[in-house]
Design a protein around this motif. Structure first.
Motif, mmCIF file in Angstrom:
data_model
loop_
_atom_site.group_PDB
_atom_site.id
_atom_site.type_symbol
_atom_site.label_atom_id
_atom_site.label_comp_id
_atom_site.label_asym_id
_atom_site.label_seq_id
_atom_site.Cartn_x
_atom_site.Cartn_y
_atom_site.Cartn_z
ATOM 1 N N LEU A 1 33.691 3.747 -58.473
ATOM 2 C CA LEU A 1 34.030 4.775 -59.467
ATOM 3 C C LEU A 1 32.790 5.484 -60.016
ATOM 4 O O LEU A 1 32.902 6.445 -60.758
ATOM 5 C CB LEU A 1 34.789 4.151 -60.643
ATOM 6 N N ARG A 2 31.611 4.979 -59.661
ATOM 7 C CA ARG A 2 30.377 5.534 -60.243
ATOM 8 C C ARG A 2 29.758 6.570 -59.320
ATOM 9 O O ARG A 2 29.714 6.375 -58.113
ATOM 10 C CB ARG A 2 29.360 4.422 -60.468
ATOM 11 N N ILE A 3 29.241 7.633 -59.919
ATOM 12 C CA ILE A 3 28.500 8.606 -59.115
ATOM 13 C C ILE A 3 26.997 8.495 -59.369
ATOM 14 O O ILE A 3 26.192 8.791 -58.491
ATOM 15 C CB ILE A 3 29.014 10.042 -59.375
ATOM 16 N N ALA A 4 26.620 8.029 -60.582
ATOM 17 C CA ALA A 4 25.185 7.940 -60.882
ATOM 18 C C ALA A 4 24.906 6.889 -61.947
ATOM 19 O O ALA A 4 25.761 6.578 -62.777
ATOM 20 C CB ALA A 4 24.653 9.293 -61.353
ATOM 21 N N HIS A 5 23.693 6.348 -61.871
ATOM 22 C CA HIS A 5 23.131 5.504 -62.928
ATOM 23 C C HIS A 5 21.976 6.300 -63.536
ATOM 24 O O HIS A 5 21.107 6.771 -62.812
ATOM 25 C CB HIS A 5 22.586 4.190 -62.354
ATOM 26 N N ILE A 6 21.982 6.422 -64.845
ATOM 27 C CA ILE A 6 20.954 7.213 -65.539
ATOM 28 C C ILE A 6 20.122 6.272 -66.412
ATOM 29 O O ILE A 6 20.669 5.574 -67.264
ATOM 30 C CB ILE A 6 21.584 8.289 -66.454
ATOM 31 N N HIS A 7 18.819 6.267 -66.175
ATOM 32 C CA HIS A 7 17.903 5.410 -66.937
ATOM 33 C C HIS A 7 16.966 6.334 -67.716
ATOM 34 O O HIS A 7 16.246 7.127 -67.110
ATOM 35 C CB HIS A 7 17.044 4.548 -66.003
ATOM 36 N N SER A 8 16.970 6.233 -69.033
ATOM 37 C CA SER A 8 16.034 7.038 -69.819
ATOM 38 C C SER A 8 14.911 6.136 -70.325
ATOM 39 O O SER A 8 15.169 5.083 -70.913
ATOM 40 C CB SER A 8 16.763 7.682 -70.997
ATOM 41 N N ILE A 9 13.654 6.551 -70.054
ATOM 42 C CA ILE A 9 12.470 5.711 -70.311
ATOM 43 C C ILE A 9 11.308 6.618 -70.747
ATOM 44 O O ILE A 9 11.160 7.711 -70.197
ATOM 45 C CB ILE A 9 12.051 4.968 -69.012
ATOM 46 N N PRO A 10 10.485 6.209 -71.700
ATOM 47 C CA PRO A 10 9.302 7.022 -72.016
ATOM 48 C C PRO A 10 8.350 7.105 -70.819
ATOM 49 O O PRO A 10 8.134 6.107 -70.124
ATOM 50 C CB PRO A 10 8.639 6.261 -73.180
ATOM 51 N N VAL A 11 7.781 8.273 -70.574
ATOM 52 C CA VAL A 11 6.894 8.450 -69.408
ATOM 53 C C VAL A 11 5.612 7.622 -69.536
ATOM 54 O O VAL A 11 4.947 7.353 -68.537
ATOM 55 C CB VAL A 11 6.528 9.943 -69.160
ATOM 56 N N SER A 12 5.279 7.217 -70.747
ATOM 57 C CA SER A 12 4.070 6.397 -70.941
ATOM 58 C C SER A 12 4.311 4.926 -70.587
ATOM 59 O O SER A 12 3.376 4.124 -70.545
ATOM 60 C CB SER A 12 3.627 6.478 -72.404
ATOM 61 N N SER A 13 5.564 4.566 -70.316
ATOM 62 C CA SER A 13 5.915 3.163 -70.083
ATOM 63 C C SER A 13 5.482 2.694 -68.694
ATOM 64 O O SER A 13 5.536 3.450 -67.726
ATOM 65 C CB SER A 13 7.439 2.999 -70.223
ATOM 66 N N GLU A 14 5.099 1.420 -68.604
ATOM 67 C CA GLU A 14 4.772 0.830 -67.294
ATOM 68 C C GLU A 14 6.002 0.871 -66.375
ATOM 69 O O GLU A 14 5.886 0.892 -65.142
ATOM 70 C CB GLU A 14 4.303 -0.619 -67.469
ATOM 71 N N HIS A 15 7.199 0.885 -66.972
ATOM 72 C CA HIS A 15 8.427 0.880 -66.182
ATOM 73 C C HIS A 15 8.652 2.229 -65.511
ATOM 74 O O HIS A 15 9.190 2.288 -64.404
ATOM 75 C CB HIS A 15 9.624 0.493 -67.058
ATOM 76 N N TRP A 16 8.233 3.296 -66.167
ATOM 77 C CA TRP A 16 8.277 4.615 -65.531
ATOM 78 C C TRP A 16 7.362 4.605 -64.296
ATOM 79 O O TRP A 16 7.756 4.971 -63.199
ATOM 80 C CB TRP A 16 7.825 5.689 -66.533
ATOM 81 N N LEU A 17 6.159 4.119 -64.505
ATOM 82 C CA LEU A 17 5.161 4.085 -63.428
ATOM 83 C C LEU A 17 5.658 3.267 -62.234
ATOM 84 O O LEU A 17 5.575 3.711 -61.088
ATOM 85 C CB LEU A 17 3.838 3.500 -63.959
ATOM 86 N N ARG A 18 6.203 2.067 -62.494
ATOM 87 C CA ARG A 18 6.578 1.207 -61.359
ATOM 88 C C ARG A 18 7.717 1.810 -60.545
ATOM 89 O O ARG A 18 7.738 1.692 -59.321
ATOM 90 C CB ARG A 18 6.860 -0.221 -61.811
ATOM 91 N N HIS A 19 8.674 2.472 -61.207
ATOM 92 C CA HIS A 19 9.786 3.096 -60.467
ATOM 93 C C HIS A 19 9.298 4.244 -59.583
ATOM 94 O O HIS A 19 9.696 4.353 -58.419
ATOM 95 C CB HIS A 19 10.846 3.621 -61.444
ATOM 96 N N ILE A 20 8.448 5.100 -60.143
ATOM 97 C CA ILE A 20 7.934 6.246 -59.375
ATOM 98 C C ILE A 20 7.036 5.749 -58.234
ATOM 99 O O ILE A 20 7.121 6.225 -57.097
ATOM 100 C CB ILE A 20 7.136 7.204 -60.297
ATOM 101 N N ALA A 21 6.187 4.761 -58.546
ATOM 102 C CA ALA A 21 5.265 4.224 -57.534
ATOM 103 C C ALA A 21 6.033 3.582 -56.379
ATOM 104 O O ALA A 21 5.724 3.822 -55.207
ATOM 105 C CB ALA A 21 4.321 3.203 -58.174
ATOM 106 N N PHE A 22 7.050 2.795 -56.701
ATOM 107 C CA PHE A 22 7.825 2.108 -55.662
ATOM 108 C C PHE A 22 8.555 3.123 -54.776
ATOM 109 O O PHE A 22 8.562 3.015 -53.548
ATOM 110 C CB PHE A 22 8.820 1.135 -56.305
ATOM 111 N N ARG A 23 9.139 4.151 -55.389
ATOM 112 C CA ARG A 23 9.820 5.199 -54.612
ATOM 113 C C ARG A 23 8.838 5.879 -53.649
ATOM 114 O O ARG A 23 9.114 5.996 -52.451
ATOM 115 C CB ARG A 23 10.409 6.244 -55.562
ATOM 116 N N ASP A 24 7.693 6.304 -54.172
ATOM 117 C CA ASP A 24 6.732 7.031 -53.335
ATOM 118 C C ASP A 24 6.121 6.128 -52.257
ATOM 119 O O ASP A 24 5.807 6.582 -51.155
ATOM 120 C CB ASP A 24 5.634 7.652 -54.205
#
Length: 198
Positions: free
Chosen positions: A122-145
């Protein structure tokens, strides 16, 4: 439950762009960075056909504005996860709603509706809102790239997902724990690689 994967689908990129445009109408004035993450963002990787989207905000204050800005839209806010992940606000976007229900009502409908929302079909998307200064932002972008640029790691991840898809899981969180050791190991390499290349 079994986790069902689909082969990489170029339409996932279009779905992301469409949802991103929707989100920008509601939160654009916060100047967010909106990124496509997760397996659907990596060409050649099979995935559950649920688009993972990360909204990067500038501050904690902006993070706390997001729920009220999206409330009553086609997003369901999972406030219960804030306790374990205080740095994140999490939403799901549903494909369609149970009959005769509008979205603001859903939160008040009790366990039956929340049970339905556990159904990933039933789901089309998961939305995660995170500050760009967070280590969690960095790890998600880094892992994707990292996955996009290291086909051998992407292929290893693909094999792991295929293996896990043969097993029964209580829910999506349970399945995610099965992937966790691989992701944690590769994320560390990915962050190091990303910092060296950006």
């Amino acid at each position: 439950m079994k986790i069902t994967f689909e082969k990489y689908n170029p339409s996932w990129k279009k779905q992301f762009e469409s949802i991103k445009n929707e989100l920008m109408e509601d939160i654009g004035f916060l100047n967010p960075q909106i990124e496509h993450i997760g397996s659907t963002s990596v060409e050649g990787l099979s995935a559950k056909p649920i688009i993972d989207i990360m909204i990067g905000v500038q501050s904690e204050e902006d993070l706390n504005k997001i729920p009220s800005l999206l409330k009553g839209k086609t997003y369901v806010y999972y406030e219960k996860y804030n306790e374990d992940m205080s740095y994140r606000r999490f939403f799901i976007k549903l494909k369609d709603l149970p009959q005769n229900l509008d979205l603001p009502e859903i939160i008040h409908q009790g366990d039956e509706i929340h049970e339905k929302m556990h159904d990933h079909k039933l789901r089309i998307a998961h939305i995660h809102s995170i500050p760009v200064s967070s280590e969690h932002w960095l790890r998600h972008i880094a892992f994707r790239d990292y996955l996009r640029t290291h086909p051998e790691v992407r292929d290893e991840y693909q094999k792991l997902k295929e293996h896990l898809s043969l097993q029964e899981w209580y829910d999506g969180n349970d399945y995610n724990e099965g992937k966790d050791p691989f992701i944690k190991k590769e994320e560390q390499k990915a962050v190091q690689w990303y910092l060296n290349h950006h």
